[in-house]
Design a protein around this motif. Sequence first.
Motif, PDB file in Angstrom:
ATOM      1  N   MET A  72     -14.786  -1.222  -0.022  1.00 48.46           N
ATOM      2  CA  MET A  72     -14.585  -2.644  -0.297  1.00 48.46           C
ATOM      3  C   MET A  72     -15.759  -3.205  -1.099  1.00 48.46           C
ATOM      4  SD  MET A  72     -13.669  -5.556   2.408  1.00 48.46           S
ATOM      5  CE  MET A  72     -13.551  -7.232   1.846  1.00 48.46           C
ATOM      6  N   ILE A 120      11.270  -2.677   2.626  1.00 51.93           N
ATOM      7  CA  ILE A 120       9.925  -2.878   3.172  1.00 51.93           C
ATOM      8  C   ILE A 120       8.863  -2.109   2.398  1.00 51.93           C
ATOM      9  CG2 ILE A 120       8.494  -2.495   5.224  1.00 51.93           C
ATOM     10  CD1 ILE A 120      11.028  -3.102   6.877  1.00 51.93           C
ATOM     11  N   ARG A 127       2.904  -9.014  -7.271  1.00 51.23           N
ATOM     12  CA  ARG A 127       1.774  -9.905  -7.533  1.00 51.23           C
ATOM     13  C   ARG A 127       1.772 -10.337  -8.990  1.00 51.23           C
ATOM     14  NH1 ARG A 127      -3.307  -6.868  -5.727  1.00 51.23           N
ATOM     15  NH2 ARG A 127      -2.021  -5.724  -4.291  1.00 51.23           N
ATOM     16  N   ASP A 150      -6.257  -0.322  -8.572  1.00 50.59           N
ATOM     17  CA  ASP A 150      -6.639  -1.726  -8.357  1.00 50.59           C
ATOM     18  C   ASP A 150      -7.426  -2.233  -9.559  1.00 50.59           C
ATOM     19  OD1 ASP A 150      -7.212  -0.813  -4.998  1.00 50.59           O
ATOM     20  OD2 ASP A 150      -5.695  -2.230  -5.676  1.00 50.59           O
ATOM     21  N   ALA A 209     -20.888  -3.315   8.538  1.00 50.57           N
ATOM     22  CA  ALA A 209     -19.510  -3.202   9.023  1.00 50.57           C
ATOM     23  C   ALA A 209     -18.489  -3.187   7.890  1.00 50.57           C
ATOM     24  CB  ALA A 209     -19.212  -4.360   9.976  1.00 50.57           C
ATOM     25  N   LEU A 234     -15.382  -1.942  -4.550  1.00 57.45           N
ATOM     26  CA  LEU A 234     -14.285  -2.640  -5.243  1.00 57.45           C
ATOM     27  C   LEU A 234     -14.729  -4.023  -5.682  1.00 57.45           C
ATOM     28  CD1 LEU A 234     -11.422  -1.865  -5.941  1.00 57.45           C
ATOM     29  CD2 LEU A 234     -10.648  -2.907  -3.825  1.00 57.45           C
ATOM     30  N   ASP A 236       2.145  -4.368   6.715  1.00 53.34           N
ATOM     31  CA  ASP A 236       3.176  -4.046   5.720  1.00 53.34           C
ATOM     32  C   ASP A 236       4.467  -3.525   6.331  1.00 53.34           C
ATOM     33  OD1 ASP A 236       0.600  -2.617   3.624  1.00 53.34           O
ATOM     34  OD2 ASP A 236       1.296  -4.683   3.858  1.00 53.34           O
ATOM     35  N   LEU A 237       4.362  -2.964   7.546  1.00 47.73           N
ATOM     36  CA  LEU A 237       5.565  -2.398   8.169  1.00 47.73           C
ATOM     37  C   LEU A 237       6.083  -3.289   9.299  1.00 47.73           C
ATOM     38  CD1 LEU A 237       4.650   1.408   8.313  1.00 47.73           C
ATOM     39  CD2 LEU A 237       5.939   0.179   6.597  1.00 47.73           C
ATOM     40  N   LEU A 282     -12.709  -6.583  10.479  1.00 53.02           N
ATOM     41  CA  LEU A 282     -14.080  -6.645   9.954  1.00 53.02           C
ATOM     42  C   LEU A 282     -14.916  -7.602  10.793  1.00 53.02           C
ATOM     43  CD1 LEU A 282     -15.983  -5.786   7.638  1.00 53.02           C
ATOM     44  CD2 LEU A 282     -15.241  -7.798   6.384  1.00 53.02           C
ATOM     45  N   LEU A 290      -8.198  -3.852   3.813  1.00 56.77           N
ATOM     46  CA  LEU A 290      -9.082  -4.685   3.011  1.00 56.77           C
ATOM     47  C   LEU A 290      -9.230  -4.167   1.596  1.00 56.77           C
ATOM     48  CD1 LEU A 290     -11.935  -5.446   5.580  1.00 56.77           C
ATOM     49  CD2 LEU A 290      -9.839  -6.697   5.137  1.00 56.77           C
ATOM     50  N   GLU A 291      -8.795  -2.919   1.372  1.00 52.73           N
ATOM     51  CA  GLU A 291      -8.880  -2.405   0.007  1.00 52.73           C
ATOM     52  C   GLU A 291      -7.962  -3.179  -0.922  1.00 52.73           C
ATOM     53  OE1 GLU A 291      -8.088   1.801   0.257  1.00 52.73           O
ATOM     54  OE2 GLU A 291      -9.690   2.039   1.705  1.00 52.73           O
ATOM     55  N   ASN A 292      -6.975  -3.822  -0.333  1.00 56.72           N
ATOM     56  CA  ASN A 292      -6.082  -4.673  -1.101  1.00 56.72           C
ATOM     57  C   ASN A 292      -6.796  -6.001  -1.321  1.00 56.72           C
ATOM     58  OD1 ASN A 292      -3.896  -5.813  -2.247  1.00 56.72           O
ATOM     59  ND2 ASN A 292      -2.466  -5.090  -0.683  1.00 56.72           N
ATOM     60  N   TYR A 293      -7.779  -5.932  -2.161  1.00 58.46           N
ATOM     61  CA  TYR A 293      -8.799  -6.963  -2.310  1.00 58.46           C
ATOM     62  C   TYR A 293      -8.226  -8.307  -2.746  1.00 58.46           C
ATOM     63  CZ  TYR A 293     -13.125  -8.891  -4.291  1.00 58.46           C
ATOM     64  OH  TYR A 293     -14.187  -9.685  -4.612  1.00 58.46           O
ATOM     65  N   ASP A 294      -7.255  -8.229  -3.645  1.00 56.70           N
ATOM     66  CA  ASP A 294      -6.683  -9.456  -4.199  1.00 56.70           C
ATOM     67  C   ASP A 294      -6.082 -10.374  -3.159  1.00 56.70           C
ATOM     68  OD1 ASP A 294      -5.365  -8.371  -7.405  1.00 56.70           O
ATOM     69  OD2 ASP A 294      -7.241  -9.297  -6.790  1.00 56.70           O
ATOM     70  N   ASN A 295      -5.453  -9.752  -2.143  1.00 58.48           N
ATOM     71  CA  ASN A 295      -4.700 -10.546  -1.174  1.00 58.48           C
ATOM     72  C   ASN A 295      -5.571 -11.253  -0.154  1.00 58.48           C
ATOM     73  OD1 ASN A 295      -2.133 -10.376  -1.983  1.00 58.48           O
ATOM     74  ND2 ASN A 295      -1.517  -8.725  -0.594  1.00 58.48           N
ATOM     75  N   LEU A 296      -6.839 -10.901  -0.113  1.00 61.23           N
ATOM     76  CA  LEU A 296      -7.676 -11.380   0.987  1.00 61.23           C
ATOM     77  C   LEU A 296      -7.799 -12.890   1.028  1.00 61.23           C
ATOM     78  CD1 LEU A 296     -10.604  -8.841   1.321  1.00 61.23           C
ATOM     79  CD2 LEU A 296      -8.740  -9.284   2.893  1.00 61.23           C
ATOM     80  N   PRO A 312       7.969  -8.223   7.793  1.00 64.26           N
ATOM     81  CA  PRO A 312       6.782  -7.525   7.286  1.00 64.26           C
ATOM     82  C   PRO A 312       5.858  -8.511   6.577  1.00 64.26           C
ATOM     83  CG  PRO A 312       8.635  -7.147   5.818  1.00 64.26           C
ATOM     84  CD  PRO A 312       9.144  -8.007   6.929  1.00 64.26           C
ATOM     85  N   PRO A 330     -16.569  -1.719   4.760  1.00 66.38           N
ATOM     86  CA  PRO A 330     -16.373  -0.387   4.176  1.00 66.38           C
ATOM     87  C   PRO A 330     -17.005  -0.285   2.791  1.00 66.38           C
ATOM     88  CG  PRO A 330     -14.298  -1.260   4.999  1.00 66.38           C
ATOM     89  CD  PRO A 330     -15.276  -2.362   5.079  1.00 66.38           C
ATOM     90  N   LEU A 345      -9.187  -1.328   8.686  1.00 64.35           N
ATOM     91  CA  LEU A 345     -10.074  -1.796   7.621  1.00 64.35           C
ATOM     92  C   LEU A 345      -9.577  -1.374   6.245  1.00 64.35           C
ATOM     93  CD1 LEU A 345     -13.586  -1.181   9.195  1.00 64.35           C
ATOM     94  CD2 LEU A 345     -12.659  -3.377   8.484  1.00 64.35           C
ATOM     95  N   ARG A 346      -8.737  -0.351   6.212  1.00 61.64           N
ATOM     96  CA  ARG A 346      -8.198   0.101   4.918  1.00 61.64           C
ATOM     97  C   ARG A 346      -7.351  -0.982   4.265  1.00 61.64           C
ATOM     98  NH1 ARG A 346      -5.122   5.406   4.551  1.00 61.64           N
ATOM     99  NH2 ARG A 346      -5.282   4.882   2.370  1.00 61.64           N
ATOM    100  N   LEU A 384      -8.971 -10.044   7.641  1.00 60.59           N
ATOM    101  CA  LEU A 384     -10.391  -9.759   7.864  1.00 60.59           C
ATOM    102  C   LEU A 384     -10.722  -9.597   9.340  1.00 60.59           C
ATOM    103  CD1 LEU A 384     -11.856 -12.278   5.272  1.00 60.59           C
ATOM    104  CD2 LEU A 384     -12.197  -9.823   5.209  1.00 60.59           C
TER     105      LEU A 384
END
Lengths: 294, 542, 268
Positions: A154, B310, B250, B226, A149, A157, C52-53, C247, C231-237, C38, A151, C228-229, C244
């Motif tokens: 991810m 935003i 950040r 990234d 599940a 990355l 984000d929006l 997922l 999650l590409e912002n990996y740092d913030n997780l 946001p 991606p 799920l996109r 999550l």
Amino acid sequence: MRTSWLYILYRLLRRATALFLIVLAGGIVCATLVRFSPGFGIDERELDSRLNSASIAAIRDSHSANRSLLKFYAQYIHNTLRGQFGTSDTFQRPISELLRERSNISLRSLALALPAAWVLVLSAATLSTAVRNRSLDVFSSIVAGGLMATPAAMIALWAASTGRGTGIALVLILVPTLYRYTRNILERSFRKMHVMAARARGIGAPSLLAWHVLPTATPQLIGLVAVSISIAFGALIPVEFICDSPGIGQLALQAALGRDLPLLVTLTMVVTVVTFLANTAADAVNDVMTPVSA
Amino acid sequence: MRDYLRPLTLIIFCLVCSFSGFAQFGGELRFCLHAEPKTFNPVLVDDDASDTIRYLTGGVLVRLNRSTQQLEPNLATAWKVSNDGRAITFTLREGVSFSDGTSFTSDDVAFTMKQLMDPALHSSTGDSFRSGSGEVVTRTLAKNKVSIIFPAPIAGLDKLFDQVTIMSAHSPLKEKAVLGPFSIAEYVPGSHVILKRNLNYWKTDASGRRLPYFDSVRLDIQQNRDLEMMRFRRGEIHLVNALDSEYFDRLVSQSPQSAHDAGPSMDSEEMWFNQVAASPIPSYKREWFKSTNFRRAISSAINRQDLVRIVFNNHATAAAGPVSPANQFWFNAKLQPHPFDRAAALKLLANEGFQLESGVLRDHSGHPVEFSIVTNSGNKTRERMATMIQQDMVGIGVKVSVVTLDFPALIERITRTFDYDACLLGLVNTDLDPDSQMNIWLSASENHQWNPKEKTPETQWEAEIDKLMRAQASTMDASKRKQSFDRVQELVWENEPFIYLIHKNALSAVSPTLAGVTPVVLRPQTFWQADTMSLRLERAAK
Amino acid sequence: MRVDRKIAWFVILGLVTVCMCAQLVAPANYAKQFREAPNASPSKHFLLGTDDLGRDRFSRLLYGGRVSLLLAPAAALLSTCLAAGLGTIAGYSGGMLARIIMGTVDLFLSLPWFFLLITVRATLPLDVSPMTSVTVTFALLGFLGWAASARVVYAGVRALRTSDFITTARACGCLRWRTLAVFIIPNLKPILWAQFLVSIPAFILAEANLTMLGLGVAEPLPSWGSLLRELENYDNLSAQPWRLAPLVLLMLVVWGFQALLSHDEVMA
């Protein structure tokens, strides 16, 4: 089993002909798909406001060479038979040079990832089949499901940011899919009558697996090996792109985004050859191991 | 007593050096290229990655100071533009050599101009000099004096030479012989480019030591932003240009001294409607898009402040026109961004016969007002902007579809098939001078995006813009040029062929281990002083 | 009924029901932007915070479930049926027909189908509804995604073809189609179910990847793939673990199908 050398030669020739025809067909279909896709022959430089009309017209003309599909393909085949794959439109470099540089990187990743993935998958699936423990089953399902599940981007990355490289990312992408298939194939083999008879006679799990389950499952597992090579090749694209690894996968994506016709046709042919050879090897082993019916 | 003096002096000297950030020789500057460089031939450069390498290796006759936006002598010690703007004469610096030891003379300038003006060459640098039909003549008046004569006047002629890298006419190494602070030492495709110090670089620092301070520059090819940020935080690279606002915030929370906001950049994000007569869109839609009141209404219905807050986390400025406030001379300060005002938008639409009925805006023929906005996929900020505009339009009863396309497919639609309603894209402004935007504003041009290659200007205001742009291009009087281009900006503001949205800020990341870095808005934002940048004392010693 | 199967049914049916009733359950419309909040953290107003929006993430998860839970299984079913059909015909027939079909499989696995996807997308009008365009995308994924599993089905059928009960059936004069329908295909069920199970998250993720290339679901319609996109912002997780949520839901769905699959294997 007929072992005459003539027969073997005949079969090899037949396979070679099939390979040739499939590669040819692959090239034509790929060229057609690319040629008629939106954005073909377009250059980003057309949006540069510093260029005058004559320059923009010249840039457009430079992309018109490949507009005639038949002409392009005939020229391409002619060059390929002479060992030249032409020049990449995106990179402006000989395609053979690009492939040489990039394939080393991808092959290294695949050489690490595929055996590692299979070792993991076979170990986990075999253990799960042999032990037949519900909790273990649930645990392995959760792990496989979780990875499935997630991606690929991810996973890639995470691998890149922790310095683990593309190989580990590929393993984590391959394992859940292969585990599911392998587990079912082994489970199915485990339920066969002769296995049940062996169990009833008190044969232990290790012997059961080694002498009854795995041999029965082998033809299908070999088929799965061939599929895993295709899956691994497909996974190369997002993994190498995210990890910025300059392999074939990244090359393919850049070629696709740039509508690089000669490079895409070459890559398609390479992938077709690899897929065909992998599947042919799987079929050949299958032929040997599957008894011929009367 | 005297026994103490020497070591004491040395200690004091070192202390002074460390506190004053005294530049030290040595070390490697490391940052990333975001794509594979396409060429190392400076006259063919058209992409960012190749331009970076050109900037670091190439020597130019004059250099635009990215901070003051003023032209400074470089390989030329003096220059004079003729009154008619058709010729420029350079006095060259003497005693300068290429990286391979070949002498730099006026022959090299002549050779470079010949390469640049080759009719078979189609590059943005070369096209900037093509002012009219006819040959460009280069006269080598002396070994250190050269005159270049153009067939027609070129506005801002001297500033254009900031982009012209001088190539050697005589060196056997051809374009590999350079006059810049670094030369290419190694290139591994897909991996990196390494530049080494040019031992023959002409520039020296205040104490007479030959620059640059760095031994080498390593440019890793890294497309993933990234990963680039991760590497910056780990100290693997020293600089990041054109940072996203998200990464910037950040970074501010983690390492505030590394994050730099130089203010509004030169770039803009804008939207335009398709007004091409031959486009396959329905004629009633084309009528809407041709209406100035319609475009003004749409513009008034877009909340630019929300976009700034935003999408860009307040690291942007609402845009009034094509010129950013960062362009100190050319910006028309009288113009303000169109305010967000739904009522005003509906009033303008009512003037054109549009009516809002049960939350749906309809034209005078009863067609519900719906259009699609195309933009390029993979660009998160643009996708977010388009989504916010989509929501803003709901407020005036307009239904908007957002369609993201990959770049080649998008370009095909907006330049060939014209099968689109509206497009959201950005303009990257590398030049201060509005002459570089000629091909956008002239109605007969390819890049006149909303209606390219008009046979004759279709509206009175487009005709006026044509006249004004030609006028500013043909005079050397800066104030007259400013007057003309100010009027162009006013016309654009009034008629909104482009609905300007925002100018994003020039955000960058600079490692605190670096000295001599002043991030600015003009490209290259962070390494424009590459020859005088260095590692701080304690780092260089390692 | 086994406990895990009961839970699986409950989870899957529950998720499907809740997602289909999103209009009743979701606190806000999926497109509504709460611009004053946001990237908000979870609260009583926004159960999973906002994106984000400023859009309610929980609402988007529910509405997104409609797209993913309907279309991904449909695409998976389509690709599984195609794989079953072609793989069975190839495996049972053997000879030239098998070689042609397997050659086609090899071709399908090698071709850059991305271009077909963008070509088909380009033929759709720009103002087509997001639901229509994503349905077309999933349909294409289904049509194109059969090749890998066809190989496995082919290998399975070849193994079955030489088994005793098939030999007996043929010896008794059982017609070819009957042999296929009554003996071969039922014995392929575990393989086919496995393919179906694997394809569902694969198609959801494929849609997410296609969104990056402009081929996925159009704004503002959400799908689990597009969510799920984030999650590409990996740092913030680590700071925002509620991101999550899609997922976790996808993992639940995958596990649910797996639990059902295991039961079918026991029944067989």
